[in-house]
Motif scaffolding. Structure first.
Motif, PDB file in Angstrom:
ATOM      1  N   THR A 148      -7.065 -88.016  -5.771  1.00 31.29           N
ATOM      2  CA  THR A 148      -7.768 -87.178  -6.739  1.00 31.29           C
ATOM      3  C   THR A 148      -9.011 -86.553  -6.130  1.00 31.29           C
ATOM      4  N   LYS A 151      -8.151 -83.861  -3.649  1.00 38.50           N
ATOM      5  CA  LYS A 151      -7.655 -82.676  -4.334  1.00 38.50           C
ATOM      6  C   LYS A 151      -8.825 -81.869  -4.914  1.00 38.50           C
ATOM      7  N   GLN A 152      -9.849 -82.574  -5.415  1.00 34.38           N
ATOM      8  CA  GLN A 152     -10.989 -81.914  -6.048  1.00 34.38           C
ATOM      9  C   GLN A 152     -12.027 -81.410  -5.052  1.00 34.38           C
ATOM     10  N   ARG A 153     -12.081 -82.014  -3.876  1.00 33.48           N
ATOM     11  CA  ARG A 153     -13.124 -81.661  -2.902  1.00 33.48           C
ATOM     12  C   ARG A 153     -13.126 -80.167  -2.545  1.00 33.48           C
ATOM     13  N   PRO A 154     -11.965 -79.530  -2.189  1.00 35.58           N
ATOM     14  CA  PRO A 154     -11.999 -78.100  -1.845  1.00 35.58           C
ATOM     15  C   PRO A 154     -12.387 -77.216  -3.042  1.00 35.58           C
ATOM     16  N   VAL A 155     -11.939 -77.590  -4.229  1.00 39.59           N
ATOM     17  CA  VAL A 155     -12.262 -76.818  -5.428  1.00 39.59           C
ATOM     18  C   VAL A 155     -13.764 -76.852  -5.675  1.00 39.59           C
ATOM     19  N   LEU A 156     -14.345 -78.051  -5.572  1.00 37.62           N
ATOM     20  CA  LEU A 156     -15.782 -78.203  -5.786  1.00 37.62           C
ATOM     21  C   LEU A 156     -16.579 -77.524  -4.681  1.00 37.62           C
ATOM     22  N   GLN A 158     -15.787 -74.870  -3.046  1.00 34.19           N
ATOM     23  CA  GLN A 158     -15.778 -73.432  -3.319  1.00 34.19           C
ATOM     24  C   GLN A 158     -16.709 -73.119  -4.495  1.00 34.19           C
ATOM     25  N   LYS A 159     -16.680 -73.943  -5.509  1.00 35.58           N
ATOM     26  CA  LYS A 159     -17.493 -73.720  -6.701  1.00 35.58           C
ATOM     27  C   LYS A 159     -18.987 -73.856  -6.396  1.00 35.58           C
ATOM     28  N   SER A 163     -19.869 -77.782   1.415  1.00 35.78           N
ATOM     29  CA  SER A 163     -18.937 -78.915   1.525  1.00 35.78           C
ATOM     30  C   SER A 163     -19.678 -80.248   1.482  1.00 35.78           C
TER      31      SER A 163
END
Length: 189
Positions: A148, A151-156, A158-159, A163
């Motif tokens: 989980t 999966k969330q790390r790249p989305v966050l 970018q947001k 990094s």
């Protein structure tokens, strides 16, 4: 002694008993604190039959008795899980001991974990502890948590535009949740 002093003693002994049971469940104490439990139950029975005229003392007494009853149910459930071998701390400890017995060199030469694995381990243990404090069972395994977060790390990233993301566990509305934020830089100057 009056009822006020008895209630203070009852509350103090109940706190000691709660601490003793927690120490027993994590393995610091070798024996269940049955003497302390008997003593606290004796204090609880002291005013069970007689009327308490002061409403404040009656309310406080009833709250302490209800708290003791609630903890008794919790402790009995954990004791039953220990007897059945379903208690997570015991399973972890048993697996660790079995690994040590079968391959003593495996525990001595453990490979160093990456910072990402260490962070997942930290978050998982915080999540377990928060779930325990909320009297909930853990909703996900370590592997599910790692998947989980990855999966969330790249989305966050970018947001947030960076990094450098750090996850933390918080309790909101009686439920543990994982929150993400920016890593705080530590200046050692």
């Amino acid at each position: 002694m009056g009822i006020a002093e008895d209630l203070l003693i009852f509350e103090a002994r109940l706190k000691e008993l709660i601490t003793s049971y927690e120490q027993y469940f994590i393995g610091l104490e070798k024996r269940e604190p049955l003497k302390q439990l008997e003593e606290v139950e004796k204090l609880a029975r002291r005013y069970a039959t007689g009327p308490i005229t002061n409403t404040m003392y009656k309310h406080r007494y009833n709250n302490l008795v209800a708290r003791l009853s609630s903890y008794r149910q919790h402790w009995n459930r954990i004791l039953r899980e220990i007897e059945e071998g379903r208690y997570s701390r015991d399973r972890f400890r048993a697996k660790l001991h079995e690994t040590e017995r079968t391959n003593p060199s495996a525990t001595a030469s453990k490979p160093q974990r990456s910072p990402q694995e260490q962070e997942i381990e930290r978050i998982y243990s915080e999540l377990q502890e928060a779930s325990r404090r909320c009297h909930l069972t853990a909703a996900m395994s370590r592997e599910q948590l790692a998947a989980t977060l990855e999966k969330q790390r790249p989305v966050l990233a970018q947001k947030l535009g960076t990094s450098d993301i750090q996850f933390r566990v918080v309790v909101e509305d009686g439920k543990p949740k994982i929150k993400a934020g920016l890593k705080h830089k530590q200046n050692n100057e």
